[in-house]
Design a protein around this motif. Structure first.
Motif, mmCIF file in Angstrom:
data_model
loop_
_atom_site.group_PDB
_atom_site.id
_atom_site.type_symbol
_atom_site.label_atom_id
_atom_site.label_comp_id
_atom_site.label_asym_id
_atom_site.label_seq_id
_atom_site.Cartn_x
_atom_site.Cartn_y
_atom_site.Cartn_z
ATOM 1 N N HIS A 1 0.839 -1.288 0.059
ATOM 2 C CA HIS A 1 -0.038 -0.043 -0.092
ATOM 3 C C HIS A 1 0.909 1.312 0.012
ATOM 4 C CE1 HIS A 1 -2.560 -3.252 2.100
ATOM 5 N NE2 HIS A 1 -3.246 -2.704 1.144
ATOM 6 N N TYR A 2 1.864 1.239 0.746
ATOM 7 C CA TYR A 2 2.749 2.576 0.741
ATOM 8 C C TYR A 2 4.107 2.139 1.064
ATOM 9 C CZ TYR A 2 -1.879 4.588 2.275
ATOM 10 O OH TYR A 2 -3.201 4.879 2.393
ATOM 11 N N ARG A 3 5.033 3.158 0.447
ATOM 12 C CA ARG A 3 6.340 2.970 0.841
ATOM 13 C C ARG A 3 6.600 3.951 2.017
ATOM 14 N NH1 ARG A 3 7.314 -1.546 -0.579
ATOM 15 N NH2 ARG A 3 9.573 -1.063 -0.416
ATOM 16 N N ARG A 4 6.976 3.372 3.152
ATOM 17 C CA ARG A 4 7.401 4.162 4.137
ATOM 18 C C ARG A 4 8.619 3.357 5.253
ATOM 19 N NH1 ARG A 4 1.513 3.495 7.579
ATOM 20 N NH2 ARG A 4 1.414 5.143 6.189
ATOM 21 N N ARG A 5 9.197 4.174 6.294
ATOM 22 C CA ARG A 5 10.145 3.466 7.196
ATOM 23 C C ARG A 5 9.506 3.127 8.404
ATOM 24 N NH1 ARG A 5 14.341 7.881 4.937
ATOM 25 N NH2 ARG A 5 12.302 8.692 3.972
ATOM 26 N N CYS A 6 8.433 3.129 8.521
ATOM 27 C CA CYS A 6 7.740 2.749 9.987
ATOM 28 C C CYS A 6 6.536 1.884 9.829
ATOM 29 C CB CYS A 6 7.505 4.035 10.757
ATOM 30 S SG CYS A 6 6.191 4.721 10.067
ATOM 31 N N ARG A 7 6.348 1.223 10.937
ATOM 32 C CA ARG A 7 5.113 0.109 11.048
ATOM 33 C C ARG A 7 4.452 1.028 12.254
ATOM 34 N NH1 ARG A 7 8.238 -4.526 12.995
ATOM 35 N NH2 ARG A 7 9.955 -2.939 12.878
#
Length: 264
Positions: free
Chosen positions: A17-23
């Motif tokens: 769904h998204y490229r991100r550096r956290c959960r």
């Protein structure tokens, strides 16, 4: 060096769904997921229907850095390793995304983040959602038209990740569902039954077919009261097996509201 640390791992983490550096830690069940959509997809698969629930994005309090696994309160920059959780960050929606080509922006009236660039959208107060500027003063308003489920796939439209379309009648649905509907020769809105495209050529063809198809004597002079789905007018028309034409807007998108009767 500061910029390199902030950008470390950009576009290298995330989910489908998204490229991100956290959960995120879901406040509703205390489980860790890549994003709220991952959470909602997982809970929708639970065997017990009472366990099905959606995550409220604004309620997220804790995130986990995907680079160093440090858990901390919601913030754009990791408190331990100093990398950005997302190039785009909204503290209202608790939303992170590294893919800024989407041109994300937060709409205060919608209460959520949208994509496509703020300059390309306006918020329609009556419809209750953001629409393309091409539709400003160029669409039929239906109150809260986006705060409903798609009439084809039944996914909630307001915060759907898929493109939506506003039909001539003002109702909305997914663009891909609309294209599939038209491909299957269905040209009426599933909600209000109004025609969704210009049907004038089709009506002319039906005129020609009716002229070439003579009804039996018992039915030739019978009339029927009809309701037009396109203009909502009620008129009396001669009954024909191929259809009845509205006496007001000349549409064949009609339905009988009384059985055919012979003239007195």
């Amino acid at each position: 060096m500061e910029g390199e640390r902030l950008d470390f791992g950009k576009m290298g983490y995330g989910c489908k769904h998204y490229r991100r550096r956290c959960r995120i830690r879901a406040p509703c069940c205390n489980e860790i997921y890549s994003c709220r959509h991952c959470h909602n997809d997982a809970t929708s698969m639970l065997k017990n229907p009472f366990d099905h629930h959606d995550l409220v994005r604004q309620d997220v309090k804790q995130i986990i850095c995907s680079v160093c696994d440090t858990e901390h309160e919601v913030a754009q920059v990791c408190t331990n390793c100093g990398v950005k959780m997302g190039e785009y960050f909204c503290n209202i929606c608790k939303f992170f995304d590294d893919d800024t080509e989407k041109q994300q922006f937060h709409c205060d009236d919608c209460g959520i983040c949208r994509v496509g660039g703020r300059e390309n959208y306006f918020h329609c107060k009556k419809c209750g959602s953001c629409y393309s500027v091409n539709l400003r003063d160029n669409h039929l308003c239906v109150e809260n038209s986006m705060r409903h489920h798609c009439p084809i796939c039944y996914e909630y439209l307001f915060d759907s990740l898929k493109d939506t379309i506003v039909m001539k009648c003002g109702h909305t649905m997914h663009s891909e569902c609309y294209q599939e509907m038209v491909k299957r020769d269905k040209y009426c809105c599933p909600i209000c039954s109004k025609s969704v495209i210009d049907m004038s050529r089709m009506w002319k063809r039906i005129d020609e077919e009716i002229e070439a198809t003579v009804m039996p004597d018992d039915y030739r002079l019978r009339k029927v009261w009809i309701l037009c789905n396109d203009c909502n007018d009620t008129t009396e028309a001669y009954f024909h097996i191929l259809g009845q034409k509205c006496g007001h807007c000349r549409s064949y998108n009609t339905r009988a509201i009384a059985p055919p009767v012979l003239p007195q």
